[in-house]
Enzyme design. Structure first.
Site, PDB file in Angstrom:
ATOM      1  N   GLU A  44       0.901  -1.128  -0.002  1.00  7.15           N
ATOM      2  CA  GLU A  44      -0.090   0.023   0.060  1.00  7.15           C
ATOM      3  C   GLU A  44       0.801   1.321  -0.003  1.00  7.15           C
ATOM      4  OE1 GLU A  44      -2.200   3.361   1.776  1.00  7.15           O
ATOM      5  OE2 GLU A  44      -0.531   2.647   2.578  1.00  7.15           O
ATOM      6  N   GLU A  45       1.881   1.339   0.806  1.00 13.52           N
ATOM      7  CA  GLU A  45       2.734   2.438   0.989  1.00 13.52           C
ATOM      8  C   GLU A  45       3.442   2.742  -0.284  1.00 13.52           C
ATOM      9  OE1 GLU A  45       2.423   4.238   3.358  1.00 13.52           O
ATOM     10  OE2 GLU A  45       1.714   3.006   5.314  1.00 13.52           O
TER      11      GLU A  45
HETATM   12 CO    CO Z   1       1.144   5.051   5.595  1.00 16.91          CO
HETATM   13 ZN    ZN Z   2      -1.754   3.131   5.903  1.00 20.96          ZN
END
Ligand code: CO
Ligand code: ZN
Length: 332
Positions: free
Chosen positions: A194-195
């Site tokens: 996600e990051e």
């Molecule tokens: Co984050």
């Molecule tokens: Zn997050």
């Protein structure tokens, strides 16, 4: 419940290196799911219930980190960010590599004095004097994350990687409470990467093809001295997102979330996040589109080694997930 959060936060798991986090989650949820599987990218899917609509919850298992890009002749490792880290905040922090090697982040001292620290000015020092010694411990391409233990003080929990292991923990606790009795075909997904750009959520939402999607993630805060004005308070309840930079929540989804909180006496607060996004930013684009909402947990000092959240807000988020898994989506 707090032990679940602490256990998950302390695991090594920068983006693309989530395997240890997934293994721990798998162990925790195994008795409470109908089906477990991984996709090609490494996201973990836990399915429970049948009938109703297909509902997907997503919490990301990765955390921000550093990757070694170059090792100089004296053995100091230059690094690049994995996700959103500001090099100004790295001085003298401890970082840990997959093999257990610990490094301290140094900064070229003249630049600290000038207050102008960029990625070119920071290095990881693993306590050596030559390139050869360093290369016995770490090499170019190796990933590190913050090395920091967790603690609970009163109602507050402090740990690295509360973004987003506190949400992984919320999905784990919701799965335990549901105990396979769910009115909708529900998928709890623990996503990767996600990051670095909501990458795991892109493939996992195409794989599930949900009718409705919810990201579970941390959000910012507005309750410390002279911080940017924001509505989110620690202890103010689960946050129901209205908008962030990746998602405008449809009014009917926001209303469902608010009605669910009010019907079940779950404390909540409305959230607008001015910087950042969540897995829902990707989920909404799966196939011909998915109506999405976000359950967030207000968190201070995001993307730092000591992030801080409120255990009451965590409990509220768990309850909201549980109720949304069982909600009636037929009229939406
Ligand atoms: Co984050
Ligand atoms: Zn997050």
């Amino acid at each position: 419940m707090e032990q679940t959060i602490r256990t998950l936060c302390e695991i090594y798991g920068p983006s693309g290196r989530e395997e240890r986090v997934m293994a721990a989650i798998e162990e925790m949820i195994k008795p409470f799911v109908d089906e477990l599987r991984y996709d090609v990218m490494g996201s973990l899917f836990a399915k429970v219930g049948s009938g109703g609509k297909k509902v997907m919850f997503a919490a990301h298992a990765d955390e921000i980190g550093l990757v070694v890009s170059y090792i100089d002749d004296k053995g100091f490792a230059r690094v690049a960010p994995v996700g959103g880290i500001n090099p100004i905040n790295l001085y003298a922090r401890r970082v840990e590599f997959a093999n257990g090697t610990i490094g301290v982040v140094g900064v070229e001292q003249r630049d600290v004095a000038a207050g102008k620290v960029g990625w070119a000015n920071v290095f990881v020092d693993v306590g050596v004097t030559s390139k050869e010694e360093t290369e016995k411990l770490i090499n170019v391409g190796d990933f590190a994350c913050f090395k920091q233990d967790s603690f609970v003080q009163g109602d507050f929990i402090v740990a690295k990687a509360l973004d987003d292991r506190i949400a992984c923990a919320a999905q784990v606790e919701a799965l335990k409470k549901l105990n396979k009795k769910v009115k909708n075909e529900t998928y709890f997904v623990f996503t990767v990467q996600e990051e670095v750009g909501v990458r795991g959520a892109k493939t996992s939402s195409w794989s599930v093809e949900p009718d409705f999607g919810f990201a579970v993630d941390i959000t910012g805060w507005g309750d410390t001295p002279l911080c940017n004005p924001a509505n989110m308070k620690l202890g103010g309840g689960a946050c129901i997102k209205a908008m962030d930079q990746g998602l405008v929540v449809a009014p009917k989804i926001k209303k469902l979330m608010i009605d669910t909180c009010e019907a079940n006496k779950i404390p909540y607060q409305i959230e607008v996040l001015r910087g950042g996004a969540t897995d829902a930013a990707a989920m909404q684009y799966a196939k011909a589109g998915v109506p999405c909402g976000v359950i967030s947990i207000a968190t201070r000092y995001v993307h730092q080694p000591s992030e801080m959240s409120h255990l009451g807000d965590f409990a509220s988020a768990v309850k909201l997930i549980e109720k949304l898994a069982n909600a009636d989506y037929s009229k939406l």
